[in-house]
Design a protein around this motif. Structure first.
Motif, mmCIF file in Angstrom:
data_model
loop_
_atom_site.group_PDB
_atom_site.id
_atom_site.type_symbol
_atom_site.label_atom_id
_atom_site.label_comp_id
_atom_site.label_asym_id
_atom_site.label_seq_id
_atom_site.Cartn_x
_atom_site.Cartn_y
_atom_site.Cartn_z
ATOM 1 N N TRP A 10 -21.231 -7.570 14.214
ATOM 2 C CA TRP A 10 -19.849 -8.033 14.191
ATOM 3 C C TRP A 10 -18.977 -6.987 13.510
ATOM 4 O O TRP A 10 -19.405 -6.303 12.591
ATOM 5 N N THR A 11 -17.736 -6.905 13.961
ATOM 6 C CA THR A 11 -16.738 -6.076 13.310
ATOM 7 C C THR A 11 -15.556 -6.965 12.963
ATOM 8 O O THR A 11 -15.097 -7.743 13.793
ATOM 9 N N PHE A 12 -15.095 -6.858 11.723
ATOM 10 C CA PHE A 12 -13.960 -7.654 11.255
ATOM 11 C C PHE A 12 -12.873 -6.731 10.733
ATOM 12 O O PHE A 12 -13.161 -5.654 10.219
ATOM 13 N N VAL A 13 -11.645 -7.185 10.842
ATOM 14 C CA VAL A 13 -10.508 -6.464 10.274
ATOM 15 C C VAL A 13 -9.869 -7.352 9.223
ATOM 16 O O VAL A 13 -9.662 -8.541 9.432
ATOM 17 N N ASN A 14 -9.586 -6.758 8.080
ATOM 18 C CA ASN A 14 -8.875 -7.449 7.004
ATOM 19 C C ASN A 14 -7.695 -6.573 6.624
ATOM 20 O O ASN A 14 -7.835 -5.359 6.504
ATOM 21 N N ARG A 15 -6.536 -7.188 6.474
ATOM 22 C CA ARG A 15 -5.370 -6.486 5.932
ATOM 23 C C ARG A 15 -4.981 -7.203 4.656
ATOM 24 O O ARG A 15 -4.809 -8.423 4.642
ATOM 25 N N THR A 16 -4.860 -6.431 3.595
ATOM 26 C CA THR A 16 -4.572 -6.978 2.273
ATOM 27 C C THR A 16 -3.326 -6.304 1.716
ATOM 28 O O THR A 16 -3.210 -5.081 1.751
ATOM 29 N N THR A 17 -2.395 -7.110 1.228
ATOM 30 C CA THR A 17 -1.192 -6.571 0.593
ATOM 31 C C THR A 17 -1.417 -6.501 -0.912
ATOM 32 O O THR A 17 -2.208 -7.248 -1.481
ATOM 33 N N PHE A 18 -0.702 -5.579 -1.536
ATOM 34 C CA PHE A 18 -0.803 -5.412 -2.982
ATOM 35 C C PHE A 18 0.433 -4.672 -3.472
ATOM 36 O O PHE A 18 1.151 -4.046 -2.697
ATOM 37 N N CYS A 19 0.656 -4.756 -4.763
ATOM 38 C CA CYS A 19 1.726 -3.982 -5.386
ATOM 39 C C CYS A 19 1.117 -3.059 -6.426
ATOM 40 O O CYS A 19 0.149 -3.419 -7.101
ATOM 41 N N VAL A 20 1.675 -1.871 -6.538
ATOM 42 C CA VAL A 20 1.326 -0.969 -7.629
ATOM 43 C C VAL A 20 2.370 -1.231 -8.707
ATOM 44 O O VAL A 20 3.567 -1.034 -8.504
ATOM 45 N N GLU A 21 1.880 -1.750 -9.831
ATOM 46 C CA GLU A 21 2.774 -2.109 -10.938
ATOM 47 C C GLU A 21 3.232 -0.860 -11.681
ATOM 48 O O GLU A 21 2.699 0.233 -11.473
ATOM 49 N N VAL A 22 4.192 -1.002 -12.569
ATOM 50 C CA VAL A 22 4.739 0.156 -13.292
ATOM 51 C C VAL A 22 3.701 0.834 -14.180
ATOM 52 O O VAL A 22 3.866 1.996 -14.532
ATOM 53 N N ASP A 23 2.621 0.120 -14.514
ATOM 54 C CA ASP A 23 1.565 0.743 -15.336
ATOM 55 C C ASP A 23 0.429 1.312 -14.486
ATOM 56 O O ASP A 23 -0.561 1.796 -15.020
ATOM 57 N N GLY A 24 0.562 1.251 -13.150
ATOM 58 C CA GLY A 24 -0.441 1.813 -12.261
ATOM 59 C C GLY A 24 -1.541 0.856 -11.844
ATOM 60 O O GLY A 24 -2.379 1.197 -11.012
ATOM 61 N N THR A 25 -1.547 -0.355 -12.393
ATOM 62 C CA THR A 25 -2.528 -1.350 -11.963
ATOM 63 C C THR A 25 -2.048 -1.982 -10.667
ATOM 64 O O THR A 25 -0.885 -1.845 -10.283
ATOM 65 N N THR A 26 -2.950 -2.685 -9.987
ATOM 66 C CA THR A 26 -2.550 -3.410 -8.788
ATOM 67 C C THR A 26 -2.312 -4.867 -9.137
ATOM 68 O O THR A 26 -2.944 -5.416 -10.039
ATOM 69 N N GLY A 27 -1.389 -5.462 -8.442
ATOM 70 C CA GLY A 27 -1.071 -6.867 -8.651
ATOM 71 C C GLY A 27 -0.610 -7.486 -7.348
ATOM 72 O O GLY A 27 -0.455 -6.796 -6.342
ATOM 73 N N ALA A 28 -0.381 -8.776 -7.370
ATOM 74 C CA ALA A 28 0.078 -9.524 -6.193
ATOM 75 C C ALA A 28 -0.817 -9.240 -4.985
ATOM 76 O O ALA A 28 -0.341 -9.047 -3.871
ATOM 77 N N VAL A 29 -2.122 -9.215 -5.211
ATOM 78 C CA VAL A 29 -3.091 -8.918 -4.152
ATOM 79 C C VAL A 29 -3.291 -10.175 -3.303
ATOM 80 O O VAL A 29 -3.671 -11.223 -3.823
ATOM 81 N N LYS A 30 -3.018 -10.050 -2.003
ATOM 82 C CA LYS A 30 -3.113 -11.201 -1.096
ATOM 83 C C LYS A 30 -3.661 -10.764 0.252
ATOM 84 O O LYS A 30 -3.404 -9.658 0.707
ATOM 85 N N THR A 31 -4.382 -11.669 0.881
ATOM 86 C CA THR A 31 -4.880 -11.415 2.230
ATOM 87 C C THR A 31 -3.741 -11.648 3.215
ATOM 88 O O THR A 31 -3.167 -12.732 3.261
ATOM 89 N N LEU A 32 -3.420 -10.628 3.989
ATOM 90 C CA LEU A 32 -2.389 -10.738 5.012
ATOM 91 C C LEU A 32 -3.019 -11.133 6.350
ATOM 92 O O LEU A 32 -2.505 -11.987 7.064
#
Length: 105
Positions: free
Chosen positions: A38-60
């Protein structure tokens, strides 16, 4: 301040740490679900915060298998960047990543 939304590429940021989804976890989930060839595709959104960490990670776009989507989100949450700057000041920017996941038979 709301995040800047634009189609940004990861290459625009100074990437410090970007692990891939752990293959052993994905393989375990695939075996338990009886997935082979099987082959699956996932698209995930995220934000790069002002300190360089990722946040607001969500499956699109989901693979249709919640546990696989959770592994991808957990992985993106570990990514680290040098902050994106506008006029010399760090700003929050958002983007998305595409994951093509293949489970061979």
């Amino acid at each position: 301040m709301s995040p800047r939304r634009r189609p940004a590429t990861l290459g625009e940021y100074a990437l410090l740490h970007k692990p891939d989804p752990p293959e052993h976890r994905l393989a375990s989930i695939a075996r338990e679900a009886g997935l082979a060839d099987w082959t699956f595709v996932n698209r995930t959104t995220f934000c790069v915060e002002v300190d360089g960490t990722t946040g607001a990670v969500k499956t699109l776009r989901s693979t249709g298998i919640p546990r696989i989507d959770a592994v991808v989100r957990d992985t993106v949450d570990e990514w680290r960047f040098s902050p994106f700057e506008v006029d010399g000041k760090p700003v929050r920017v958002c983007s998305e990543a595409r994951f093509d996941l293949r489970f061979p038979g």
